[in-house]
Enzyme design. Structure first.
Site, short mmCIF file in Angstrom:
data_model
loop_
_atom_site.label_atom_id
_atom_site.label_comp_id
_atom_site.label_asym_id
_atom_site.label_seq_id
_atom_site.Cartn_x
_atom_site.Cartn_y
_atom_site.Cartn_z
CG ASP A 49 -1.83 1.17 1.31
OD1 ASP A 49 -2.67 1.30 0.41
OD2 ASP A 49 -1.71 1.97 2.26
CD GLU A 93 -2.43 2.51 -3.39
OE1 GLU A 93 -3.39 3.28 -3.55
OE2 GLU A 93 -1.85 2.38 -2.31
#
Length: 555
Positions: A225, A278
């Site tokens: 993330d 990401e």
């Protein structure tokens, strides 16, 4: 099992009550004590583990169903309680299998004190959240998915952590895990704290954690993330709020080094898994090997494609001809990274509306737009990710406090959407041209990418064997066309193997039912061409008839 706590006596005389950062289980929030537990489990997914390299390779189909465990489904009689990991297995595994997704991605299951953070404010990095059961319960869920030949990806958050007093922040009264300099140590967007990647102990804590989930829980991949926030010292900061690196630049050199070490560690221990970044910027080489100067990730989210595509589809079809570049631009850079195409949870929260409600027009056009959008996604180079609820056209945007709107499956328009995604998954998995060269220029060719006036796209997809070549036609307006001529790679019979306008999908039924014999008429730079019917707001996929190609629709 016994809750435990630790009192840390700080040099300044302060006493801090802390939970064990390495605890394998925690009390249910709002309680914060660690629990003495183990992760012993008798695994029976040996076949999957021995052969998962076949499912995780970059030249294999990779279609991900992203989900939040706490809000995928809840009991009608007890809507405020969660399904346990074990309860979830009974419903989730057959559903993912039916829908044809190759992998499921869980938003963070690591223990977190604040449920509305969706798991992205992690306090217990080594503990599966007790909200849904024990470590062994999660292992059971993963094992059941593996038995059904479904891979499991976990969201992993090495970018920041919350400032809760019982967790990592000021662990011994000093900034042990985080930077002391808040220009580096505090995240202004999430009001959280940033790991000090320059400390060997911190790097060891995080890399060991990644290995832990791979080893103990048999996880097949980690989606990392907020990588962009790690890479740049000036991320979400104004002038004067950040300090340049030793060369005067804005790259966080310590974070770059950490990510390279992390990827080398994961792939050296588990070469049959994937790490996925990401990452929303143009940072070079995110999914390129460390030995060539890259960060070493297996894949990177194609955020630019996602934003451009949604913006284009939000435009009234009448005006799409003025925005044609938004839908074709991605192919200028589609092979600079190993891209995953994501329609994730971030696109259906905070007033952005559901995927369905982003689409313009009346009800029929909204569903047709979404069907052709997903058809574009599944035939575009790259791997795929779709957030839960989007596959059946949920009308409401995602709400983490409630179950998905499963009741809409009583209606034919939503059933049609679900069946469209199911058919697209089976098309993608069964046609090598859609995945064998998904990260290679040789796997894609524009036949006609310049017809802005009609908003029609025609392109070829290719795999290792030319006999598997496909021709894809997208009509992004409500107009219907008959005898529309397109160039095809070879002479012979071409059969329509998928059409998003099929009545089974709640379409209008403009199909090409019989194989079409190519004419020796030069078109689109090809020696042969066929005249086809093009459905309104629809997609059609053609394959040369060898024997009898499969048709991807309801049986």
């Amino acid at each position: 099992m016994f809750p435990t706590g630790h009192v840390i006596a700080c040099p300044n005389g302060e006493e801090l009550e802390k939970s064990d950062p390495f605890a394998l289980r925690w009390e249910l929030p709002p309680h914060t004590a660690s629990i003495v537990a183990d992760t012993y489990y008798e695994w029976s997914d040996g076949d999957w583990m021995a052969n998962r390299y076949k499912h995780n390779a970059l030249d294999k189909p990779y279609s991900v169903y992203e989900m939040h465990i706490g809000s995928w489904v809840r009991d009608w009689e007890s809507p405020d309680s969660f399904y346990s990991y074990r309860q979830l297995a009974a419903r989730l595994v057959p559903y993912i299998k039916e829908m044809g997704f190759t992998h499921v991605e869980f938003m963070p299951v690591m223990e977190h004190p604040y449920y509305p953070s969706w798991g992205y404010q992690v306090s217990g990095y080594y503990a599966a959240s007790s909200r849904y059961g024990t470590p062994q319960d999660l292992m059971f869920l993963i094992e059941e998915l593996h038995k059904a030949e479904i891979g499991v990806i976990l969201d992993w958050v090495p970018s920041h952590f919350p400032g809760d007093v019982h967790a990592l922040y000021r662990f011994d009264g000093t900034h042990l895990y985080e930077h002391a300099d808040m220009r580096k140590g505090f995240h202004p967007d999430w009001k959280s704290y940033i790991f000090n990647y320059g400390r060997n102990e911190v790097r060891a804590f995080l890399i060991s954690n990644a290995i832990f989930w791979m080893e103990r829980y048999h996880v097949d991949g980690l989606r990392v993330d907020a990588v962009a926030s790690m890479l740049y010292l000036d991320y979400s900061r104004n002038a004067g709020e950040w300090e340049p690196n030793m060369y005067g630049g804005n790259e966080n050199l310590e974070a770059v080094s950490f990510l390279k070490e992390f990827n080398e560690a994961v792939y050296s221990h588990f070469p049959d898994t994937q790490t996925i970044a990401e990452e929303s910027t143009s940072f070079t080489g995110v999914s390129r090997p460390v030995y060539t100067g890259g960060l070493g990730f297996g894949m990177k989210w194609m955020m630019g494609w996602m934003h451009d595509t949604i913006k284009y589809f939000e435009t009234d079809p009448l005006y799409r001809k003025h925005h044609h570049g938004q839908i074709t631009f991605s192919l200028l850079y589609a092979f600079t990274e190993n891209f995953m195409l994501p329609f994730s949870h971030d696109e259906v929260v905070y007033g952005k509306g559901s995927m369905l409600r982003k689409m313009p027009g009346d009800e029929w056009q909204q569903f047709a737009n979404l069907r052709v959008l997903y058809s574009y996604m599944f035939t575009h180079p790259g791997t795929k990710l779709l957030f839960m609820g989007a596959e059946f056209g949920q009308g409401n945007e995602w709400n983490y406090q409630h179950s998905l709107d499963w009741h809409v499956m009583e209606y034919p328009n939503h059933v049609g959407m679900k069946e469209t995604v199911k058919a697209l998954n089976h098309l993608y998995r069964s046609e090598p041209a859609l995945y064998e060269k998904g990260f290679d220029w040789a796997g894609f060719e524009w036949v006609d990418g310049g017809n802005a006036n009609d908003s029609i796209l025609v392109y070829n997809r290719s795999g290792f064997d030319k006999k598997n070549d496909l021709v894809v036609v997208l009509n992004l307006t409500p107009a219907t066309y008959t005898n529309y001529r397109i160039g095809v790679p070879e002479a012979g019979k071409w059969k329509e193997i998928f059409n998003s306008d099929a009545k089974e999908f709640w379409g209008s039924g403009v199909l090409n039912k019989e194989p079409l014999i190519a004419d020796a008429v030069s078109w689109h730079g090809k020696d042969n061409s066929i005249g086809i019917s093009i459905p309104p707001l629809g997609a059609a996929v053609f394959k040369k008839v060898q024997d009898t190609p499969p048709v991807y629709k309801l049986k």
